[in-house]
Motif scaffolding. Sequence first.
Motif, PDB file in Angstrom:
ATOM      1  N   ILE A  73       0.916  -1.053   0.048  1.00 56.09           N
ATOM      2  CA  ILE A  73       0.123  -0.019  -0.024  1.00 56.09           C
ATOM      3  C   ILE A  73       0.789   1.197   0.099  1.00 56.09           C
ATOM      4  O   ILE A  73       1.802   1.465   1.001  1.00 56.09           O
ATOM      5  CB  ILE A  73      -0.825  -0.037   1.197  1.00 56.09           C
ATOM      6  CG1 ILE A  73      -1.879  -1.256   1.322  1.00 56.09           C
ATOM      7  CG2 ILE A  73      -1.582   1.229   1.389  1.00 56.09           C
ATOM      8  CD1 ILE A  73      -2.256  -1.427   2.443  1.00 56.09           C
ATOM      9  N   LEU A  74       0.778   1.974  -0.876  1.00 58.32           N
ATOM     10  CA  LEU A  74       1.554   3.351  -1.103  1.00 58.32           C
ATOM     11  C   LEU A  74       0.300   4.492  -0.898  1.00 58.32           C
ATOM     12  O   LEU A  74      -0.551   4.707  -1.551  1.00 58.32           O
ATOM     13  CB  LEU A  74       2.097   3.498  -2.262  1.00 58.32           C
ATOM     14  CG  LEU A  74       2.455   4.994  -2.944  1.00 58.32           C
ATOM     15  CD1 LEU A  74       3.644   5.455  -1.832  1.00 58.32           C
ATOM     16  CD2 LEU A  74       3.025   4.972  -4.035  1.00 58.32           C
ATOM     17  N   VAL A  75       0.632   5.348   0.171  1.00 54.61           N
ATOM     18  CA  VAL A  75      -0.290   6.637   0.448  1.00 54.61           C
ATOM     19  C   VAL A  75       0.564   7.713   0.001  1.00 54.61           C
ATOM     20  O   VAL A  75       1.372   7.959   0.909  1.00 54.61           O
ATOM     21  CB  VAL A  75      -0.940   6.648   1.769  1.00 54.61           C
ATOM     22  CG1 VAL A  75      -1.637   7.740   1.933  1.00 54.61           C
ATOM     23  CG2 VAL A  75      -1.580   5.270   2.255  1.00 54.61           C
TER      24      VAL A  75
ATOM     25  N   VAL B  23      -3.189   5.255  -3.133  1.00 55.78           N
ATOM     26  CA  VAL B  23      -3.879   6.366  -2.500  1.00 55.78           C
ATOM     27  C   VAL B  23      -3.403   7.510  -2.600  1.00 55.78           C
ATOM     28  O   VAL B  23      -2.357   7.697  -1.888  1.00 55.78           O
ATOM     29  CB  VAL B  23      -4.559   5.818  -1.243  1.00 55.78           C
ATOM     30  CG1 VAL B  23      -5.650   6.907  -0.751  1.00 55.78           C
ATOM     31  CG2 VAL B  23      -5.167   4.546  -1.214  1.00 55.78           C
ATOM     32  N   PHE B  24      -3.881   8.720  -3.296  1.00 58.91           N
ATOM     33  CA  PHE B  24      -3.392   9.999  -3.398  1.00 58.91           C
ATOM     34  C   PHE B  24      -4.233  10.820  -2.363  1.00 58.91           C
ATOM     35  O   PHE B  24      -5.425  10.731  -2.524  1.00 58.91           O
ATOM     36  CB  PHE B  24      -3.367  10.342  -4.736  1.00 58.91           C
ATOM     37  CG  PHE B  24      -2.300  10.173  -5.762  1.00 58.91           C
ATOM     38  CD1 PHE B  24      -1.251  10.812  -5.954  1.00 58.91           C
ATOM     39  CD2 PHE B  24      -2.450   8.648  -6.316  1.00 58.91           C
ATOM     40  CE1 PHE B  24      -0.136  10.665  -6.710  1.00 58.91           C
ATOM     41  CE2 PHE B  24      -1.275   8.356  -7.136  1.00 58.91           C
ATOM     42  CZ  PHE B  24      -0.465   9.483  -7.440  1.00 58.91           C
ATOM     43  N   VAL B  25      -3.786  11.378  -1.477  1.00 60.40           N
ATOM     44  CA  VAL B  25      -4.388  12.276  -0.454  1.00 60.40           C
ATOM     45  C   VAL B  25      -4.452  13.726  -1.280  1.00 60.40           C
ATOM     46  O   VAL B  25      -3.582  14.356  -1.122  1.00 60.40           O
ATOM     47  CB  VAL B  25      -3.824  12.463   0.676  1.00 60.40           C
ATOM     48  CG1 VAL B  25      -4.639  13.281   1.648  1.00 60.40           C
ATOM     49  CG2 VAL B  25      -3.603  11.140   1.420  1.00 60.40           C
TER      50      VAL B  25
ATOM     51  N   VAL C 218      -4.874  -4.371  -8.560  1.00 59.88           N
ATOM     52  CA  VAL C 218      -4.251  -3.192  -8.092  1.00 59.88           C
ATOM     53  C   VAL C 218      -5.114  -1.989  -8.067  1.00 59.88           C
ATOM     54  O   VAL C 218      -5.722  -2.037  -9.390  1.00 59.88           O
ATOM     55  CB  VAL C 218      -2.891  -2.810  -8.652  1.00 59.88           C
ATOM     56  CG1 VAL C 218      -2.284  -1.579  -8.247  1.00 59.88           C
ATOM     57  CG2 VAL C 218      -1.765  -4.107  -8.572  1.00 59.88           C
ATOM     58  N   THR C 219      -5.486  -1.059  -7.329  1.00 61.54           N
ATOM     59  CA  THR C 219      -6.166   0.120  -7.645  1.00 61.54           C
ATOM     60  C   THR C 219      -5.264   1.365  -7.391  1.00 61.54           C
ATOM     61  O   THR C 219      -4.478   1.195  -6.415  1.00 61.54           O
ATOM     62  CB  THR C 219      -7.395  -0.094  -6.833  1.00 61.54           C
ATOM     63  OG1 THR C 219      -7.191   0.114  -5.391  1.00 61.54           O
ATOM     64  CG2 THR C 219      -8.062  -1.314  -7.151  1.00 61.54           C
TER      65      THR C 219
ATOM     66  N   TYR D 298     -10.325   2.488   4.050  1.00 66.75           N
ATOM     67  CA  TYR D 298     -11.141   1.650   3.268  1.00 66.75           C
ATOM     68  C   TYR D 298     -10.527   1.606   1.695  1.00 66.75           C
ATOM     69  O   TYR D 298     -10.414   0.598   1.449  1.00 66.75           O
ATOM     70  CB  TYR D 298     -12.370   2.279   3.129  1.00 66.75           C
ATOM     71  CG  TYR D 298     -13.234   1.760   1.845  1.00 66.75           C
ATOM     72  CD1 TYR D 298     -13.869   0.572   2.152  1.00 66.75           C
ATOM     73  CD2 TYR D 298     -13.465   2.401   0.817  1.00 66.75           C
ATOM     74  CE1 TYR D 298     -14.641   0.147   1.080  1.00 66.75           C
ATOM     75  CE2 TYR D 298     -14.446   1.926  -0.288  1.00 66.75           C
ATOM     76  CZ  TYR D 298     -14.755   0.587  -0.055  1.00 66.75           C
ATOM     77  OH  TYR D 298     -15.654   0.128  -1.045  1.00 66.75           O
ATOM     78  N   LEU D 299     -10.080   2.651   1.284  1.00 69.47           N
ATOM     79  CA  LEU D 299      -9.508   2.517  -0.130  1.00 69.47           C
ATOM     80  C   LEU D 299      -8.129   1.765  -0.108  1.00 69.47           C
ATOM     81  O   LEU D 299      -7.679   1.268  -1.275  1.00 69.47           O
ATOM     82  CB  LEU D 299      -9.062   4.003  -0.551  1.00 69.47           C
ATOM     83  CG  LEU D 299     -10.282   4.685  -0.859  1.00 69.47           C
ATOM     84  CD1 LEU D 299      -9.975   6.047  -1.421  1.00 69.47           C
ATOM     85  CD2 LEU D 299     -11.184   4.143  -2.013  1.00 69.47           C
ATOM     86  N   ALA D 300      -7.585   1.689   0.940  1.00 69.53           N
ATOM     87  CA  ALA D 300      -6.353   0.775   1.125  1.00 69.53           C
ATOM     88  C   ALA D 300      -6.525  -0.729   1.298  1.00 69.53           C
ATOM     89  O   ALA D 300      -5.533  -1.686   1.280  1.00 69.53           O
ATOM     90  CB  ALA D 300      -5.445   1.286   2.066  1.00 69.53           C
ATOM     91  N   SER D 301      -7.757  -0.824   1.564  1.00 69.68           N
ATOM     92  CA  SER D 301      -8.201  -2.424   1.883  1.00 69.68           C
ATOM     93  C   SER D 301      -8.626  -3.317   0.712  1.00 69.68           C
ATOM     94  O   SER D 301      -8.964  -2.503  -0.391  1.00 69.68           O
ATOM     95  CB  SER D 301      -9.220  -2.379   2.827  1.00 69.68           C
ATOM     96  OG  SER D 301     -10.567  -2.283   2.500  1.00 69.68           O
TER      97      SER D 301
END
Length: 263
Positions: free
Chosen positions: A85-87, A137-139, A177-178, A238-241
């Motif tokens: 997971i990359l945030v 996930v891009f914040v 992958v999303t 949630y988006l990381a799961s």
Amino acid sequence: MDMQLTDKCAFISGSTQGIGYAIARALLREGAAVVINGRDETRVQQSVATLQAEVPGSTVTGIAADFANAADVRRLLDELGSVDILVNNVGLFDVTPFADIPDDDWARYFEVNVMSGVRLSRELLPAMLESGWGRVVFVGSESGVNVPADMLHYGATKAASLAVSNGLAKLTRGTGVTVNTILGGPTFSDGVAATVESIAETQGMPADALKAAIIGQNRTTLVERFLEPDEIANLAVYLASPLSSATNGAAVRADGGVLTGML
């Protein structure tokens, strides 16, 4: 709800405070191993210790690196290795009149707010694609959609980051992958709090009064308050799961109703 993250490892850029820190803590509480990041080694290690105290038994480490320095980012990536997971959270912001933003500031904002996500994704996404599972996930910010006149450099770079995220998602077609972006609304993070306090001091007014005035000027907010970092973190988890498997290439709003469009 079990977010199915106990066997996952996450890296979060810019995570010694604010939204990034809240995301790190939330992921740790769901059982993920987390690597945090900040510019200062001492601050990073202090945040690691605090997270370990807040989430006993969690697996959390830290790597110091300044995302305005490409060599620093290269060193971080060499030390980090692959993650599930990359945030992409790190970012600069400031309230500055357009005419007062010099070229150097435009370049610095682009380097941190856009190139951080480019460099991290370019390095980490291929391994996710090869393994058949991963989350990026891009914040982001509602300012990347409705660019504020007094934060043009911030809004423009957030719009560019949104475009990067959208393009990267197209590379994940047919995989597990999303890539998604959170469009966050005005959030009372540590950085925002410091800015509000500084402006309030300059104007000779209480910080709480200025905070209320800022929200009062925003006529489209439906929650009529600043958001808390944890409220952004909940969506990030949630988006990381694995539960978010049907959400890809999306700009998901956690903006408190600031954006007036239906999408």
